[in-house]
Design an enzyme around this catalytic site. Structure first.
Site, mmCIF file in Angstrom:
data_model
loop_
_atom_site.group_PDB
_atom_site.id
_atom_site.type_symbol
_atom_site.label_atom_id
_atom_site.label_comp_id
_atom_site.label_asym_id
_atom_site.label_seq_id
_atom_site.Cartn_x
_atom_site.Cartn_y
_atom_site.Cartn_z
ATOM 1 N N LYS A 189 0.882 -1.186 0.000
ATOM 2 C CA LYS A 189 0.000 0.000 0.000
ATOM 3 C C LYS A 189 0.912 1.226 0.000
ATOM 4 C CE LYS A 189 -2.026 3.048 2.009
ATOM 5 N NZ LYS A 189 -1.790 4.459 1.617
ATOM 6 N N GLU A 265 8.576 1.171 11.573
ATOM 7 C CA GLU A 265 9.693 2.114 11.370
ATOM 8 C C GLU A 265 9.061 3.493 11.368
ATOM 9 O OE1 GLU A 265 12.859 1.415 10.977
ATOM 10 O OE2 GLU A 265 13.066 -0.517 9.979
ATOM 11 N N CYS A 300 13.327 10.338 7.665
ATOM 12 C CA CYS A 300 13.097 9.970 9.074
ATOM 13 C C CYS A 300 14.359 10.176 9.902
ATOM 14 C CB CYS A 300 12.635 8.526 9.150
ATOM 15 S SG CYS A 300 13.711 7.418 8.250
ATOM 16 N N GLU A 399 8.807 16.218 15.131
ATOM 17 C CA GLU A 399 9.383 15.907 13.831
ATOM 18 C C GLU A 399 8.756 16.832 12.794
ATOM 19 O OE1 GLU A 399 8.268 12.208 11.917
ATOM 20 O OE2 GLU A 399 10.373 11.887 11.400
HETATM 21 P P1 NAD Z 1 2.029 8.588 7.502
HETATM 22 O O1 NAD Z 1 2.161 7.866 8.784
HETATM 23 O O2 NAD Z 1 1.035 9.670 7.396
HETATM 24 O O3 NAD Z 1 1.670 7.562 6.330
HETATM 25 C C1 NAD Z 1 2.408 6.396 6.106
HETATM 26 C C2 NAD Z 1 1.521 5.368 5.435
HETATM 27 O O4 NAD Z 1 0.450 5.050 6.326
HETATM 28 C C3 NAD Z 1 0.861 5.863 4.149
HETATM 29 O O5 NAD Z 1 0.817 4.808 3.219
HETATM 30 C C4 NAD Z 1 -0.527 6.259 4.591
HETATM 31 O O6 NAD Z 1 -1.501 6.180 3.579
HETATM 32 C C5 NAD Z 1 -0.796 5.237 5.688
HETATM 33 N N1 NAD Z 1 -1.769 5.711 6.664
HETATM 34 C C6 NAD Z 1 -2.012 7.004 7.046
HETATM 35 N N2 NAD Z 1 -3.020 7.038 7.945
HETATM 36 C C7 NAD Z 1 -3.427 5.762 8.131
HETATM 37 C C8 NAD Z 1 -4.422 5.158 8.930
HETATM 38 N N3 NAD Z 1 -5.241 5.877 9.717
HETATM 39 N N4 NAD Z 1 -4.551 3.811 8.884
HETATM 40 C C9 NAD Z 1 -3.750 3.072 8.095
HETATM 41 N N5 NAD Z 1 -2.807 3.584 7.298
HETATM 42 C C10 NAD Z 1 -2.628 4.911 7.324
HETATM 43 O O7 NAD Z 1 3.493 9.072 7.142
HETATM 44 P P2 NAD Z 1 3.946 9.920 5.888
HETATM 45 O O8 NAD Z 1 3.471 11.330 6.078
HETATM 46 O O9 NAD Z 1 3.591 9.203 4.626
HETATM 47 O O10 NAD Z 1 5.535 9.845 6.038
HETATM 48 C C11 NAD Z 1 6.235 10.603 6.933
HETATM 49 C C12 NAD Z 1 6.539 9.813 8.192
HETATM 50 O O11 NAD Z 1 7.207 8.595 7.867
HETATM 51 C C13 NAD Z 1 7.480 10.548 9.114
HETATM 52 O O12 NAD Z 1 7.022 10.462 10.430
HETATM 53 C C14 NAD Z 1 8.788 9.791 8.949
HETATM 54 O O13 NAD Z 1 9.658 9.880 10.035
HETATM 55 C C15 NAD Z 1 8.319 8.415 8.715
HETATM 56 N N6 NAD Z 1 9.363 7.619 8.070
HETATM 57 C C16 NAD Z 1 10.030 6.690 8.817
HETATM 58 C C17 NAD Z 1 11.042 5.939 8.256
HETATM 59 C C18 NAD Z 1 11.768 4.894 9.060
HETATM 60 O O14 NAD Z 1 12.384 4.039 8.455
HETATM 61 N N7 NAD Z 1 11.730 4.938 10.368
HETATM 62 C C19 NAD Z 1 11.370 6.120 6.914
HETATM 63 C C20 NAD Z 1 10.687 7.070 6.178
HETATM 64 C C21 NAD Z 1 9.665 7.811 6.770
#
Ligand code: NAD
Length: 496
Positions: A189, A265, A300, A399
């Site tokens: 997804k 992650e 991240c 963040e």
């Molecule tokens: P996000 O948490 O908003 O979304 C991530 C994924 O989750 C997307 O595919 C989104 O559609 C899905 N999602 C969102 N809300 C959901 C819900 N209620 N139920 C189920 N799925 C849902 O994050 P983002 O804005 O896409 O990315 C930024 C974040 O990702 C930052 O916090 C960053 O630190 C983190 N990140 C972490 C790593 C790591 O390896 N630790 C790597 C890259 C990004």
């Protein structure tokens, strides 16, 4: 391709796959719904993408389960999965220009990084796990002669991978490469902001010979497609990368459904500690700047807190500020651009709102802080530096996920460690010193999954990656990633 003009010409020729990929075929969402996928490069709609929901996820899970049970992939000899995944990696490499363009157009990163970092790392990950999988041995327990205790790894079954938009295909590959290598069926997804490369790569997986149903892609929103996957009763595991807030939802979904395995992650607030005895201040300053401005700070592990020892503060901050000018946002399709756009308007507004908060709370804005390139129609933010930040200010605790650096001064090693660890996150920490003993002592004291000494880089697929504290749990990359996608089975045989 050598010039910006070439990339623009290539972009104009592109057509986009925009449907779900289920059981080896592109299909529209069952509801027929689509959503507008906007490019942050110029604010224009790139494609109308299938907006998947419960019914689509259910179809994908059924296909994935049937493929898993059929055993064509799950029970294939590791050597055979290796060959297929090597072909998959070759095809990704062959289509590197196209995939890099999809990343740039979809999320705004500079084309030079989209190709040289993102797509090349994807190839590396798929090849690495392909190569690894026929070299991983199982275990025999030390039972004594009257028994045989076999400890074998088995694939989990159906794995859901839910990923963010900052490195769209790379974050997906961190999941699908080990999951597929281990014999699982995967449902990916992608983030709603950046689904195009994931949708396209599914076709390459099929072309490489991965059987239908083994690799599926369900584009759509988090609350719909993401939640449906998290709550599905026949998904065995969710591998998630994204925000800490949404990571916690997946724990809840698991608890309220079938107790599926969840690995997370999540976010970070990397401290980058520069001691006065660092051997190369120019390298440290370059590390500090690229550590926060690479990918517009949408990383991240972005080194968003710069901890500088008091006695070098003025000179060092000046150096970082001078380097930051090279990251002034430019056209993402120009090969000379080092910083592109933010992923969308809301992420730009979020970064700008933190600039406002930082000023209100008393930090000193010494560079950037504004939107630029408005005429492009896209969403670009200047490299931004705050000085005189206290670690309890909002910009040092939350963040931001944007090109905003917070500079904090410290007096001695103990204070540096205390500030560095004073965060809910623990994904990565960096430190610069020429004193070997100090480097090891500080590295041990830092509560983070990765500690970089004299770099902000973190290493490639060969080292594990993941968080302490609210940065999550489980590890991507390296052989340890296989732990997330396999069960251990004990087969205990009495020989007496
Ligand atoms: P996000 O948490 O908003 O979304 C991530 C994924 O989750 C997307 O595919 C989104 O559609 C899905 N999602 C969102 N809300 C959901 C819900 N209620 N139920 C189920 N799925 C849902 O994050 P983002 O804005 O896409 O990315 C930024 C974040 O990702 C930052 O916090 C960053 O630190 C983190 N990140 C972490 C790593 C790591 O390896 N630790 C790597 C890259 C990004």
């Amino acid at each position: 391709m050598a010039t910006a003009i070439d990339w623009h010409a290539e972009a104009a020729k592109l057509s986009f796959r925009s449907q779900a990929f289920i059981n080896g075929k592109y299909v529209p969402a069952a509801s027929g719904k689509t959503y507008d996928n906007v490019s942050p490069v110029d604010g224009k709609v790139l494609a109308k993408v299938a907006s998947c929901d419960r019914e689509d996820v259910d179809r994908a899970v059924k296909a994935a389960r049937a493929a898993f049970n059929a055993g064509k992939w799950a029970e294939a000899a590791p050597k055979q999965r290796k060959r297929t995944l090597q072909k998959f990696a070759d095809l990704i490499a062959k289509h590197a220009d196209e995939l890099a363009l999809l990343e740039t157009l979809d999320m705004g990163k500079p084309i030079m990084f989209a190709k040289g970092v993102d797509v090349m790392s994807v190839v590396d990950h798929v090849r690495w796990f392909a190569e690894a999988i026929d070299k991983v041995y199982d275990e025999i327990a030390p039972t004594g002669k009257d028994a045989l205790g076999m400890i074998t790894r088995e694939p989990l079954g159906v794995v859901g991978a839910v990923v963010p938009w900052n490195f769209p295909l790379l974050m997906a590959a961190w999941k699908f490469a080990p999951a597929l290598a281990a014999g699982n069926s995967v449902i990916l997804k992608p983030a709603e902001q950046s689904p195009l490369s994931a949708i396209r790569v599914a076709e390459l997986a099929m072309e490489a010979g991965i059987p239908e149903g083994v690799f599926n892609v369900v584009p759509g929103f988090g609350e719909t497609a993401g939640q449906a996957l998290g709550r599905h009763m026949d998904v065995d595991a969710i591998a998630f990368t994204g925000s800490t807030e949404v990571g916690k939802f997946f724990l809840k979904y698991s608890g309220e459904s079938n107790m599926k395995i969840v690995s997370l992650e999540c976010g970070g607030k990397t401290p980058n500690i520069v001691f006065a005895d660092a051997a190369n201040m120019d390298a440290a300053a370059m590390g500090a700047a690229s550590g926060i401005f690479f990918n517009s700070g949408q990383v991240c592990v972005a080194s968003s807190r710069l901890l500088v020892e008091e006695k070098i503060h003025d000179d060092f901050v000046e150096k970082v500020k001078a380097i930051s000018a090279a990251f002034h946002p430019g056209d993402p399709l120009d090969v000379n651009t080092r910083m592109g756009s933010m992923v969308d308007k809301s992420q730009m507004d979020r970064a700008l709102s933190y600039v406002e908060k930082g000023q209100k709370e008393g930090a000193k804005l010494i560079a950037g802080g504004r939107q630029v390139r408005q005429n492009s129609g896209g969403f670009y933010v200047e490299p931004t530096i705050f000085d005189k930040v206290a670690n309890d200010m909002t910009i040092a605790q939350e963040e931001i996920f944007g090109p905003v650096l917070s500079t904090i001064t410290f007096r001695d090693t103990e204070e540096a460690i205390r500030i560095a660890n004073d965060t809910i996150y623990g994904l990565q920490a960096c430190l610069w010193t020429n004193d070997l003993t100090k480097a090891h002592r500080v590295a041990r004291a830092l509560r983070a999954g990765t500690v970089n000494i004299n770099n902000t880089d973190g290493g490639g697929v060969e080292v594990p990656f993941g968080g302490y504290k609210q940065s999550g749990f489980g590890r991507d990359k390296s052989l340890h990633a296989l732990d997330k996608y396999t069960q251990l089975k004990t087969t205990y045989i009495k020989l007496a």
